[in-house]
Scaffold this motif. Structure first.
Motif, PDB file in Angstrom:
ATOM      1  N   GLU A   1      26.600  79.153 -21.770  1.00  0.00           N
ATOM      2  CA  GLU A   1      25.848  79.195 -20.519  1.00  0.00           C
ATOM      3  C   GLU A   1      26.797  79.317 -19.326  1.00  0.00           C
ATOM      4  O   GLU A   1      26.536  80.076 -18.388  1.00  0.00           O
ATOM      5  CB  GLU A   1      24.975  77.938 -20.374  1.00  0.00           C
ATOM      6  CG  GLU A   1      24.004  78.075 -19.213  1.00  0.00           C
ATOM      7  CD  GLU A   1      23.329  76.764 -18.819  1.00  0.00           C
ATOM      8  OE1 GLU A   1      23.339  75.796 -19.599  1.00  0.00           O
ATOM      9  OE2 GLU A   1      22.792  76.731 -17.700  1.00  0.00           O
TER      10      GLU A   1
ATOM     11  N   ALA B   1      19.588  76.736  -9.698  1.00  0.00           N
ATOM     12  CA  ALA B   1      19.485  76.537 -11.147  1.00  0.00           C
ATOM     13  C   ALA B   1      19.935  75.135 -11.552  1.00  0.00           C
ATOM     14  O   ALA B   1      19.881  74.786 -12.725  1.00  0.00           O
ATOM     15  CB  ALA B   1      20.322  77.586 -11.868  1.00  0.00           C
TER      16      ALA B   1
ATOM     17  N   ARG C   1      28.022  86.511 -13.769  1.00  0.00           N
ATOM     18  CA  ARG C   1      27.185  86.941 -12.650  1.00  0.00           C
ATOM     19  C   ARG C   1      27.872  86.781 -11.287  1.00  0.00           C
ATOM     20  O   ARG C   1      27.280  87.081 -10.254  1.00  0.00           O
ATOM     21  CB  ARG C   1      25.884  86.133 -12.653  1.00  0.00           C
ATOM     22  CG  ARG C   1      25.101  86.363 -13.932  1.00  0.00           C
ATOM     23  CD  ARG C   1      23.947  85.408 -14.093  1.00  0.00           C
ATOM     24  NE  ARG C   1      23.329  85.639 -15.405  1.00  0.00           N
ATOM     25  CZ  ARG C   1      22.037  85.500 -15.644  1.00  0.00           C
ATOM     26  NH1 ARG C   1      21.221  85.132 -14.678  1.00  0.00           N
ATOM     27  NH2 ARG C   1      21.555  85.749 -16.847  1.00  0.00           N
TER      28      ARG C   1
ATOM     29  N   GLU D   1      27.938  82.815 -19.114  1.00  0.00           N
ATOM     30  CA  GLU D   1      26.852  83.660 -18.631  1.00  0.00           C
ATOM     31  C   GLU D   1      26.742  83.562 -17.100  1.00  0.00           C
ATOM     32  O   GLU D   1      26.551  84.569 -16.425  1.00  0.00           O
ATOM     33  CB  GLU D   1      25.551  83.216 -19.308  1.00  0.00           C
ATOM     34  CG  GLU D   1      24.482  84.231 -19.488  1.00  0.00           C
ATOM     35  CD  GLU D   1      24.932  85.646 -19.769  1.00  0.00           C
ATOM     36  OE1 GLU D   1      25.662  85.871 -20.752  1.00  0.00           O
ATOM     37  OE2 GLU D   1      24.529  86.555 -18.993  1.00  0.00           O
ATOM     38  N   TRP D   2      26.895  82.363 -16.587  1.00  0.00           N
ATOM     39  CA  TRP D   2      26.869  82.198 -15.122  1.00  0.00           C
ATOM     40  C   TRP D   2      28.074  82.870 -14.481  1.00  0.00           C
ATOM     41  O   TRP D   2      27.953  83.546 -13.465  1.00  0.00           O
ATOM     42  CB  TRP D   2      26.828  80.717 -14.744  1.00  0.00           C
ATOM     43  CG  TRP D   2      25.439  80.163 -14.748  1.00  0.00           C
ATOM     44  CD1 TRP D   2      24.927  79.242 -15.619  1.00  0.00           C
ATOM     45  CD2 TRP D   2      24.358  80.516 -13.862  1.00  0.00           C
ATOM     46  NE1 TRP D   2      23.606  79.005 -15.324  1.00  0.00           N
ATOM     47  CE2 TRP D   2      23.232  79.752 -14.264  1.00  0.00           C
ATOM     48  CE3 TRP D   2      24.241  81.389 -12.782  1.00  0.00           C
ATOM     49  CZ2 TRP D   2      21.994  79.857 -13.612  1.00  0.00           C
ATOM     50  CZ3 TRP D   2      23.012  81.489 -12.137  1.00  0.00           C
ATOM     51  CH2 TRP D   2      21.913  80.729 -12.546  1.00  0.00           C
TER      52      TRP D   2
ATOM     53  N   VAL E   1      21.428  82.673 -22.168  1.00  0.00           N
ATOM     54  CA  VAL E   1      20.655  83.511 -21.246  1.00  0.00           C
ATOM     55  C   VAL E   1      19.225  82.982 -21.151  1.00  0.00           C
ATOM     56  O   VAL E   1      18.654  82.876 -20.068  1.00  0.00           O
ATOM     57  CB  VAL E   1      20.643  84.987 -21.714  1.00  0.00           C
ATOM     58  CG1 VAL E   1      19.659  85.804 -20.885  1.00  0.00           C
ATOM     59  CG2 VAL E   1      22.037  85.577 -21.625  1.00  0.00           C
TER      60      VAL E   1
ATOM     61  N   ARG F   1      18.143  79.972 -21.606  1.00  0.00           N
ATOM     62  CA  ARG F   1      18.099  78.730 -20.830  1.00  0.00           C
ATOM     63  C   ARG F   1      18.142  79.025 -19.328  1.00  0.00           C
ATOM     64  O   ARG F   1      17.485  78.368 -18.538  1.00  0.00           O
ATOM     65  CB  ARG F   1      19.266  77.831 -21.233  1.00  0.00           C
ATOM     66  CG  ARG F   1      19.097  76.418 -20.744  1.00  0.00           C
ATOM     67  CD  ARG F   1      20.187  75.529 -21.316  1.00  0.00           C
ATOM     68  NE  ARG F   1      20.407  74.385 -20.436  1.00  0.00           N
ATOM     69  CZ  ARG F   1      19.807  73.205 -20.604  1.00  0.00           C
ATOM     70  NH1 ARG F   1      19.005  73.007 -21.598  1.00  0.00           N
ATOM     71  NH2 ARG F   1      20.057  72.230 -19.767  1.00  0.00           N
ATOM     72  N   ILE F   2      18.926  80.035 -18.966  1.00  0.00           N
ATOM     73  CA  ILE F   2      19.035  80.381 -17.544  1.00  0.00           C
ATOM     74  C   ILE F   2      17.763  81.068 -17.058  1.00  0.00           C
ATOM     75  O   ILE F   2      17.275  80.803 -15.965  1.00  0.00           O
ATOM     76  CB  ILE F   2      20.265  81.309 -17.316  1.00  0.00           C
ATOM     77  CG1 ILE F   2      21.561  80.540 -17.612  1.00  0.00           C
ATOM     78  CG2 ILE F   2      20.278  81.862 -15.899  1.00  0.00           C
ATOM     79  CD1 ILE F   2      22.810  81.421 -17.608  1.00  0.00           C
ATOM     80  N   GLU F   3      17.220  81.952 -17.883  1.00  0.00           N
ATOM     81  CA  GLU F   3      16.159  82.853 -17.402  1.00  0.00           C
ATOM     82  C   GLU F   3      14.744  82.398 -17.710  1.00  0.00           C
ATOM     83  O   GLU F   3      13.798  82.863 -17.068  1.00  0.00           O
ATOM     84  CB  GLU F   3      16.344  84.254 -18.016  1.00  0.00           C
ATOM     85  CG  GLU F   3      17.649  84.929 -17.667  1.00  0.00           C
ATOM     86  CD  GLU F   3      17.798  85.193 -16.181  1.00  0.00           C
ATOM     87  OE1 GLU F   3      16.781  85.145 -15.459  1.00  0.00           O
ATOM     88  OE2 GLU F   3      18.932  85.441 -15.743  1.00  0.00           O
TER      89      GLU F   3
END
Lengths: 139, 419
Positions: free
Chosen positions: A89, A37, A96, A92-93, B13, B15-17
């Motif tokens: 962000e 990513a 996971r 969010e990472w 989310v 931006r990531i997905e």
């Protein structure tokens, strides 16, 4: 925006035990995701504190304290450096990541020049830079 | 969670997905425009649902399922309403494909889809501007307003550019695939060009009031890092990433306290970002190991590495930089490269030698109106003590320059030459 993720130590990491094959696999996969990513800039694990040391500062005195250190929970066992567009962000990472068992992972934003904003007036910034230059000259 | 906080989390989310989602959908429906619409529908669904339900444990699966569900609903409605046989046939086909069980299970497949999407958004059938806008939108996860702000044009212009680009891709029937060996080199260089265009617009803005725009550099770096993971064995992919990391390492030293440009000679090297320097040097090494012959990006990265390793302008290995520019000039035949080579020659072998090269470039049509030609000439003249000539060149450079900050710098340097 740059973030540092701090992974705390555990009795196992302090004992120098390697994580299980499952955990290593899950962590490798997670790291691959971060790299794919374009988020991960750096990340390393740290040796147990028994191989580390502390230096205590008191006036002019410097005292060296050899590891290991107590309070495994407050020790850092590894870190990542991430580049993300926002704090959300980065969170969010982090959500996971393959951790478990009530462990709390700390996310901290790394200072960049712009973060000082209004407080760092051009004059202050210049003074700061002069100090840096002086420091560099003394090295 | 407050609504705005949830919205920011949903943005994150997305931006990531989004790249993986749209890539996966493009593989299913074979039409990037339909895929993007479905992706946007899924985003709308998330914005409706997640503020109440919270962000699901597996947001990527949720978004994919939502995109398919919306796609199927919309198509069913249209298929019953519309009478055009041809359209119905095409839509029924999409409907069937969407209705299949989840095809996007394997992470590696998704990665392949993202790579296919890269080659699609950077396809030579599109104009450079269209490639940049579409790549930032579909792979960078940037919104239309964000892209418009980045390129200082109106949202309507960008929106139209993207719509046209998608239409062009559909009309040209551009396949969703990684090009074969025979065309890979050309197609890959088109991809790298797009990423480097984005980077350069951030690194030395061609227009506007800011000299650098770091957010654009970060978008380009992110795209470069994604591509580097997708194509780890392509030397020029690694070379471009190394080049961008090394250049970006100097970003924060490149602007002064009042937003004015600070050129390499005057930069405080203690402010260079050592993490990026190290990443850049490691990337360059990878690129060199992978190359039989160094490509243009790897050569430029090698030049940037000479600066990164130099402790000061004087302690920089200028003869090596000249040699690397020789290689680059032979490869590209670009007058801009020749101009840079002249700067290096001026540093390595004295201003007289540099000036001689510059004067041989004076009639180059590609450099006509390029502000850096008189700017470099002015520099060399200053070093030769020919201040009146230098002043004239720097004033001329300022006239040609479109970036406000850079123009101010050129003017102040001209003034410093006296009258």
């Amino acid at each position: 925006m740059r973030f540092m993720v701090l992974v705390p130590g555990s009795p196992e990491s302090e004992a120098g035990e390697m994580p299980s094959k499952e955990i290593l696999e899950a962590m490798t996969k997670y790291n691959e995701e971060l790299v794919k990513a374009g988020v991960m800039l750096a990340g390393e694990g740290l040796h147990p504190t028994s191989k580390g040391a502390k230096v205590r500062f008191e006036g002019n005195e410097r005292t060296v304290i050899d590891g290991p250190f107590t309070e495994a929970k407050e020790l850092v066992a590894g870190y990542w450096v991430w580049e993300c567009a926002s704090r959300e962000e980065a969170i969010e990472w982090l959500k996971r990541a393959p951790f478990d068992g009530g462990v709390e992972i700390e996310l901290r934003q790394i200072f960049e020049a712009d973060d000082f904003g209004e407080q760092l007036t051009p004059e202050l910034r210049e003074a700061n830079e002069r100090l840096r230059e002086q420091a560099a000259a003394q090295n | 969670m407050a609504a705005s906080a949830t919205h920011r989390a949903i943005d994150a989310v997305w931006r990531i997905e989004s790249a993986r989602l749209i890539a996966g959908l493009t593989r299913i429906v074979r039409d990037v425009s339909v895929a993007e619409d479905l992706g946007q529908d899924a985003l709308v669904a998330a914005l409706e649902r997640w503020p109440e339900s919270g962000i699901p444990d597996n947001p990527s699966a949720w978004l994919m399922a939502a995109a398919k569900r919306r796609g199927i609903d919309a198509l069913r409605r249209r298929v019953t309403l519309e009478r055009k046989q041809e359209l119905i046939a095409r839509e029924l086909e999409i409907l069937q494909q969407l209705d299949q069980p989840d095809l996007v299970a394997q992470v590696d497949d998704v990665q392949d889809d993202v790579l296919r999407l890269v080659f699609m958004t950077c396809h030579p059938v599109l104009s450079r501007e269209a490639r940049v806008a579409l790549t930032l939108r579909l792979l960078g996860g940037l919104s239309t307003p964000e892209i418009a702000r980045a390129f200082l044009v109106s949202e309507a212009t960008i929106a139209q550019r993207i719509v046209r680009a998608k239409r062009t891709l559909a009309e040209a029937r551009v396949p969703f695939e990684v090009p074969g060996r025979d065309e890979l080199a050309d197609r890959l260089s088109a991809v790298l060009e797009v990423i480097y265009l984005v980077f350069n617009e951030g690194y030395a803005a061609t227009a506007g009031e800011h000299w650098i725009r770091p957010a654009l550099c970060e978008d380009a770096l992110r795209l470069g890092r994604i591509l580097s993971a997708l194509m780890p064995c392509e030397p020029e992919v690694q070379g471009l990433l190394a080049l961008m990391e090394l250049q970006a390492s100097r970003l924060r030293a490149r602007v002064g306290p009042h937003g004015e440009p600070v050129l390499l000679a005057d930069q405080d090297r203690a402010r260079w970002d050592q993490l990026l320097v190290q990443r850049g040097l490691a990337g360059l090494q990878r690129a060199e190991e992978l190359s039989d012959q160094l490509g243009p990006y790897t050569l430029q990265a090698a030049i940037a590495a000479c600066h990164a390793r130099g402790r000061s302008l004087e302690e920089t290995d200028w003869p090596r930089i000249v040699a690397l520019y020789d290689g680059l000039a032979a490869l590209t035949g670009s007058p801009v490269v020749e101009l840079n080579r002249a700067v290096a020659v001026g540093m390595a072998f004295g201003p007289e030698a540099g000036l001689e090269l510059i004067d041989s470039l004076a009639d180059e049509p590609a450099l006509r109106g390029y502000h850096l030609l008189p700017s470099v000439r002015g520099d060399l003249l200053v070093r030769l003590g020919r201040l009146a000539d230098a002043r004239e060149e720097l004033m001329h450079a300022a006239d040609l320059c479109n970036n406000d900050r850079e123009r101010e710098l050129l003017l102040s340097r001209a003034v410093a030459c006296g009258t």
